[in-house]
Every structure is written in structure tokens, then in C-alpha cells.
Design a protein around this motif. Structure first.
Motif, PDB file in Angstrom:
ATOM      1  N   LEU A  27       0.828  -1.210   0.000  1.00 20.70           N
ATOM      2  CA  LEU A  27       0.000   0.000   0.000  1.00 20.70           C
ATOM      3  C   LEU A  27       0.860   1.257   0.000  1.00 20.70           C
ATOM      4  CD1 LEU A  27      -2.759  -1.122   2.513  1.00 20.70           C
ATOM      5  CD2 LEU A  27      -2.650  -1.410   0.032  1.00 20.70           C
ATOM      6  N   THR A  28       0.504   2.203  -0.839  1.00 20.90           N
ATOM      7  CA  THR A  28       1.209   3.487  -0.903  1.00 20.90           C
ATOM      8  C   THR A  28       0.178   4.612  -0.933  1.00 20.90           C
ATOM      9  OG1 THR A  28       1.287   3.619  -3.323  1.00 20.90           O
ATOM     10  CG2 THR A  28       3.096   2.443  -2.234  1.00 20.90           C
ATOM     11  N   GLU A  29       0.629   5.792  -0.613  1.00 25.91           N
ATOM     12  CA  GLU A  29      -0.274   6.946  -0.579  1.00 25.91           C
ATOM     13  C   GLU A  29      -0.733   7.360  -1.974  1.00 25.91           C
ATOM     14  OE1 GLU A  29      -1.601   9.015   1.910  1.00 25.91           O
ATOM     15  OE2 GLU A  29      -1.073   7.252   3.120  1.00 25.91           O
ATOM     16  N   THR A  30       0.186   7.267  -2.931  1.00 36.52           N
ATOM     17  CA  THR A  30      -0.082   7.817  -4.270  1.00 36.52           C
ATOM     18  C   THR A  30       0.399   6.854  -5.350  1.00 36.52           C
ATOM     19  OG1 THR A  30       2.090   8.847  -4.368  1.00 36.52           O
ATOM     20  CG2 THR A  30       0.302  10.176  -3.427  1.00 36.52           C
ATOM     21  N   GLY A  34       3.664   4.333  -5.516  1.00 37.57           N
ATOM     22  CA  GLY A  34       3.497   2.939  -5.939  1.00 37.57           C
ATOM     23  C   GLY A  34       4.475   2.577  -7.050  1.00 37.57           C
ATOM     24  N   ARG A  35       4.684   3.532  -7.940  1.00 32.32           N
ATOM     25  CA  ARG A  35       5.630   3.309  -9.044  1.00 32.32           C
ATOM     26  C   ARG A  35       7.057   3.159  -8.497  1.00 32.32           C
ATOM     27  NH1 ARG A  35       4.780   1.455 -14.196  1.00 32.32           N
ATOM     28  NH2 ARG A  35       6.134   2.464 -15.669  1.00 32.32           N
ATOM     29  N   GLN A  36       7.406   3.983  -7.524  1.00 35.90           N
ATOM     30  CA  GLN A  36       8.739   3.871  -6.929  1.00 35.90           C
ATOM     31  C   GLN A  36       8.899   2.536  -6.205  1.00 35.90           C
ATOM     32  OE1 GLN A  36       9.201   7.448  -4.586  1.00 35.90           O
ATOM     33  NE2 GLN A  36       9.277   8.769  -6.390  1.00 35.90           N
ATOM     34  N   LEU A  37       7.823   2.066  -5.582  1.00 40.24           N
ATOM     35  CA  LEU A  37       7.879   0.753  -4.939  1.00 40.24           C
ATOM     36  C   LEU A  37       8.096  -0.361  -5.974  1.00 40.24           C
ATOM     37  CD1 LEU A  37       7.609  -1.142  -2.505  1.00 40.24           C
ATOM     38  CD2 LEU A  37       5.117  -0.958  -2.702  1.00 40.24           C
ATOM     39  N   ALA A  38       7.463  -0.217  -7.131  1.00 43.27           N
ATOM     40  CA  ALA A  38       7.642  -1.216  -8.200  1.00 43.27           C
ATOM     41  C   ALA A  38       9.106  -1.283  -8.633  1.00 43.27           C
ATOM     42  CB  ALA A  38       6.742  -0.880  -9.393  1.00 43.27           C
ATOM     43  N   VAL A  39       9.725  -0.119  -8.800  1.00 45.47           N
ATOM     44  CA  VAL A  39      11.150  -0.077  -9.166  1.00 45.47           C
ATOM     45  C   VAL A  39      11.983  -0.739  -8.066  1.00 45.47           C
ATOM     46  CG1 VAL A  39      13.127   1.452  -9.575  1.00 45.47           C
ATOM     47  CG2 VAL A  39      10.909   1.984 -10.609  1.00 45.47           C
ATOM     48  N   THR A  79       5.148  -5.060 -14.710  1.00 47.54           N
ATOM     49  CA  THR A  79       4.459  -6.208 -14.103  1.00 47.54           C
ATOM     50  C   THR A  79       4.334  -6.022 -12.598  1.00 47.54           C
ATOM     51  OG1 THR A  79       5.372  -7.608 -15.842  1.00 47.54           O
ATOM     52  CG2 THR A  79       4.463  -8.734 -13.919  1.00 47.54           C
ATOM     53  N   GLU A  80       5.396  -5.559 -11.946  1.00 46.79           N
ATOM     54  CA  GLU A  80       5.320  -5.297 -10.495  1.00 46.79           C
ATOM     55  C   GLU A  80       4.277  -4.216 -10.220  1.00 46.79           C
ATOM     56  OE1 GLU A  80       6.774  -7.296  -8.654  1.00 46.79           O
ATOM     57  OE2 GLU A  80       8.841  -7.706  -9.203  1.00 46.79           O
ATOM     58  N   PHE A  81       4.266  -3.182 -11.065  1.00 40.97           N
ATOM     59  CA  PHE A  81       3.340  -2.067 -10.836  1.00 40.97           C
ATOM     60  C   PHE A  81       1.892  -2.516 -10.980  1.00 40.97           C
ATOM     61  CE2 PHE A  81       1.035   1.805 -12.274  1.00 40.97           C
ATOM     62  CZ  PHE A  81       1.182   2.547 -11.118  1.00 40.97           C
ATOM     63  N   ASN A  88      -3.761  -1.405  -4.354  1.00 34.15           N
ATOM     64  CA  ASN A  88      -4.216  -0.089  -3.901  1.00 34.15           C
ATOM     65  C   ASN A  88      -5.544   0.316  -4.529  1.00 34.15           C
ATOM     66  OD1 ASN A  88      -1.963   1.373  -2.202  1.00 34.15           O
ATOM     67  ND2 ASN A  88      -0.880   0.151  -3.742  1.00 34.15           N
ATOM     68  N   ASN A  89      -6.214  -0.667  -5.143  1.00 34.90           N
ATOM     69  CA  ASN A  89      -7.460  -0.388  -5.869  1.00 34.90           C
ATOM     70  C   ASN A  89      -7.296   0.850  -6.747  1.00 34.90           C
ATOM     71  OD1 ASN A  89     -10.062  -0.918  -6.687  1.00 34.90           O
ATOM     72  ND2 ASN A  89     -10.988   0.329  -5.060  1.00 34.90           N
ATOM     73  N   TYR A  90      -6.147   0.942  -7.380  1.00 33.04           N
ATOM     74  CA  TYR A  90      -5.835   2.006  -8.342  1.00 33.04           C
ATOM     75  C   TYR A  90      -5.936   3.395  -7.718  1.00 33.04           C
ATOM     76  CZ  TYR A  90      -6.317  -2.109 -11.185  1.00 33.04           C
ATOM     77  OH  TYR A  90      -6.169  -3.379 -11.674  1.00 33.04           O
ATOM     78  N   TRP A  91      -5.787   3.460  -6.393  1.00 29.86           N
ATOM     79  CA  TRP A  91      -5.805   4.736  -5.671  1.00 29.86           C
ATOM     80  C   TRP A  91      -7.124   5.494  -5.843  1.00 29.86           C
ATOM     81  CZ3 TRP A  91      -1.556   2.787  -8.263  1.00 29.86           C
ATOM     82  CH2 TRP A  91      -0.480   2.410  -7.456  1.00 29.86           C
ATOM     83  N   HIS A  92      -8.207   4.760  -6.103  1.00 31.01           N
ATOM     84  CA  HIS A  92      -9.523   5.410  -6.102  1.00 31.01           C
ATOM     85  C   HIS A  92      -9.839   5.843  -4.678  1.00 31.01           C
ATOM     86  CE1 HIS A  92     -10.708   2.852  -9.836  1.00 31.01           C
ATOM     87  NE2 HIS A  92     -10.152   3.995 -10.202  1.00 31.01           N
ATOM     88  N   LYS A  93     -10.447   6.988  -4.549  1.00 34.39           N
ATOM     89  CA  LYS A  93     -10.827   7.481  -3.209  1.00 34.39           C
ATOM     90  C   LYS A  93     -12.052   6.715  -2.724  1.00 34.39           C
ATOM     91  CE  LYS A  93      -7.802  10.808  -3.569  1.00 34.39           C
ATOM     92  NZ  LYS A  93      -6.512  10.682  -2.946  1.00 34.39           N
TER      93      LYS A  93
END
Lengths: 93, 93, 93, 93, 93, 93
Positions: A27-30, A34-39, A79-81, A88-93
Motif C-alpha cells: 500500500l502506498t499513498e499515491t 506505488g511506481r517507486q515501490l515497483a522499481v 508487471t510489479e506495478f 491499492n485499488n488504483y488509488w480510487h478514493k
């Protein structure tokens, strides 16, 4: 710790255990985080497979100039992303 | 910033931080805009891995004439787009 | 327009903008039409990366006789089609 | 008809249109039939890209003895089958 | 046991059966443990295909220095992890 | 039976029809059995493409010592397993 090709020998291995998912959560805030976590997750698998930092630097010098490797690295991040975005359910609010 | 192979050294790195997802969102108005975002996200991972613009231009000159690389780049865009399309619920009204 | 490796320079670029998704929709009447859209979307990414039609024709002459490239092109179409099929809820009535 | 690399010229093309999904449906009675459809769909994309039957036979003679190509062809079938299996809700009764 | 290319001969095969999923479950307590399972599952398929430990060690010595193989191994782990993460509903509480 | 590159000639083909999914179902009792089915399904596509058992054995001798092929075979199994795991709802009770 085991890697993709060989199993660690618990009697002789002195390699420190590598954390594969920082903060142990998908889980990430944004989306950006999330992209940085994938890297980071893609990088840590490579670190697990080749723990020698000096060798990884040499490898990077080669592949930074090779289009096919740049593209392949991008494929792994994609693929990781996909997994992180779903988590993160695509960061939908 | 870290990339797929090596970790940034926080003490010596002077590379500016690269934004990996423009506008920090996977949501787009249309499928066409989603497709452009997929291309952009794939490109920014490559930029993260090879930040030198001059080298990227040289690399592109090579790979623009190589069928396998063109196809592989297309594969990465397809994977990024799958995530973006799901995030937008396929742009159903 | 940007492609996967390099960013377009807004001051010097004179390349016409390429439409990446014809009719700007993932919805099709039939699976067959969805499959044709998958081929088209894969093709348009390659066109974005190599806009020179003459060079694309030369590339095609090579890769039409290379099994690995034929298979790789098929892999990309399969990935695009997975997204289109999900967008159309697999054409269930 | 267009293929992945080049666009058909409507004025000069005399190639017959290839059906890409037999019976224009992803639904099959059984998993086995779904698997056969996955093979067929992968094959028809290759036929679209290389319509010359004689050349496809030559290509096959090569790749039938090459482990990497056999594995890559299997990867494409696996991706097509994932879509077909989802379309059939995994053949649950 | 069969592997990806050849079928085991039940009359002559003396190879011990390899367990492909430790503890026979995709469920893990944490994302980190799920990631380790992904590495393990990828490793066990390679062990099934090349059961000779000495040969696997030789192979590893080569591929640990090859960027493309490191990236490809990462791609496989990413795919295994996607399945494990979905099985664990992304470790949502 | 057709394979990925060429279509069977119904008039001259004498090849026995290969079953592509044993027991014609994606459902298994356990994750371990699902993993074995993934290996088997990947193997049967390769058998369909190269039906000559002697040639498959020669191919295997080569690829068992090649890291890239071992990794690629693992990637295909991972993709097949993703479908099987979803079909079994990840073996949740």
C-alpha cells in the motif's frame, strides 16, 4: 536466503537476509509512490540474485547503454506495478 | 533515486528526482489519453535507468531499426496500458 | 509526440500527432473486431516509435521470416487483446 | 488487412482477409476446446504477419528444433488461454 | 516427474518427486513472506527442469553476471508474485 | 492438429491428436496439484509444436544447461499457473 537458481546452504551461508518489500506492504499513498515501490521491488530481486554491489555496478554500466535491456527492465517494472496498483485499488478514493 | 539495478547513494547522488507518473494519477479522460500515459510511463522508467539524454538518443537511433526492440517496446506499453485501462474501468460511462 | 525512448521537443518537432487508439474506444461489436483492434493498437505503438514508413517496410521484410519475431509480435497482440476482451466483458450478452 | 508492422494499402492489397477468431467467439464447451482455440488464435496472428504458407513451413522447420522458440510459442499460447479461460469463467458450471 | 520439455518415464525414472509449492499453499502472513514464496516457486520450477545441483551452480555463476538474465529472472518472480498477492487479497485486513 | 506456426492438413496428417489439458479441467485439489498441471500444460504445447520425442530429448539436453531457457520456461509455467490458480479461486475453502 535462496535465490531463483540456487538454494542457500543454511550451514555455510553468511549472506545477510535481504528485505524484498520495504515496509512489508504493497500500500502506498499515491500512484507515484506505488511506481517507486515497483522499481524498488524489481531492484531487490536483482540484488538477491547478485548480492555483490561491485558486480551490480559493472552490470549496470553495460545495460544502461543497451536498448533491449532497458526495455526488459521496463517490462519487469510494469508487471510489479500492475500488482501494486491492484493492491491499492488504483488509488480510487 | 534508485533504479532497477543499483541503489542511489544519498550522499553523492546529485541526480534530480524524476517524476515517474505525470500528474500522479492513472485516471484519464479517454482511452487515447490512457494510451499516451502508458507510453509516457514506459519512457520514464527508461529515463530513470539511463538519465543521460544524449545516450538515450543514440540508443533510440539503433533500436528504431530493430524489429525485436520495436516489438519489445510495444509489449511494455501493452502491459502498462492494461493497468491504466483497469484503473479507468475501461472508460465505461 | 513522445515515444518509449525519447521525449519529443515541442520546439523543433514537426511530426504529426499519431492517433494511438482508432475511434478512441476499446469497445467493439464482436471478438473478431476486438482482435483486429489489438493488432492495430500494437501496430500504432510501433509506428509511433518508428514513424518512417519506408524503414518500417524494410523491418517487416526481415521479421516476416524470423520465427522469434513472429512469436514476439503475437505475444504483444495477445496482451493487447486481453485488455480489450476485459473491456468488452468478453462480449457476453 | 493491417498487420503488426505495416498497414495494408487498400488500393494495391489483394490479400484475402484472414479471420482471426474462428466462429467469432471466445466461448468453448470445455477447457480442452479453449486450449485449442488459444493455439489457433496464436497461429492466426502469425499467419496475418506472414501470409505466405511456404515461408511459414520453412520457419517452422527451424523453430521446431529451437528450445527458446518452443518456449516463447508456449508463452503466447498461455497468454491467449488466460483470456479465453476468463471469458468462459473457467468453465465453472 | 515431468518437466516442461520431456515426460518422465514411470518405468525408468528414479528421480525423487520435487515439491513445487512449499507447505502446499499460496497464503502467507505478510507481503514479504509472499515475495519469498514467489522466489521459491520460481526456483523450484528451475530445479524441476535441471535437477542436477552441480549444474545449477555452474549456471548461476554465469547468469549472476548477465544483466539480461537477472532482469528475466526478475520478470518471472514478478509474475509468480502477482498470483500470490491476488491469492492473499493483497494482504488487506 | 494445428500448432502455432502451421495448420494441419486434414488429408495427409496422420499425427494422433494430442490432449492439451489432462482430465479436461483446470480444477485441482491443491495448489501443488495445480502447479503440476501448469507444468504439464506448458509441456503439452511444446509437444504439440514438436511431436518428435527424440528431438524433444535432444532439445532438452541443450536447454537444461542454459540459464536463459530455464528462466523462460519458468515464465511460461508462471503464466499458466496464474490462470489455474484463478480458476480454483486460489484454493480458498
Amino acid at each position: 536466503m535462496d535465490n531463483v537458481i540456487t538454494q542457500a546452504n543454511p550451514h555455510t551461508s553468511t549472506a545477510p537476509k535481504i528485505t524484498l518489500i520495504p515496509s512489508n506492504s504493497l500500500l502506498t499513498e499515491t500512484p507515484e509512490a506505488g511506481r517507486q515501490l515497483a522499481v524498488e521491488m524489481a531492484r531487490l530481486i536483482i540484488k538477491l540474485t547478485q548480492p555483490d554491489e561491485e558486480k551490480r555496478k559493472q552490470i549496470r554500466a553495460t545495460y544502461g547503454n543497451d536498448a533491449m535491456m532497458l526495455i526488459a527492465a521496463g517490462q519487469t517494472v510494469a508487471t510489479e506495478f500492475a500488482t501494486i496498483a491492484a493492491a491499492n485499488n488504483y488509488w480510487h478514493k
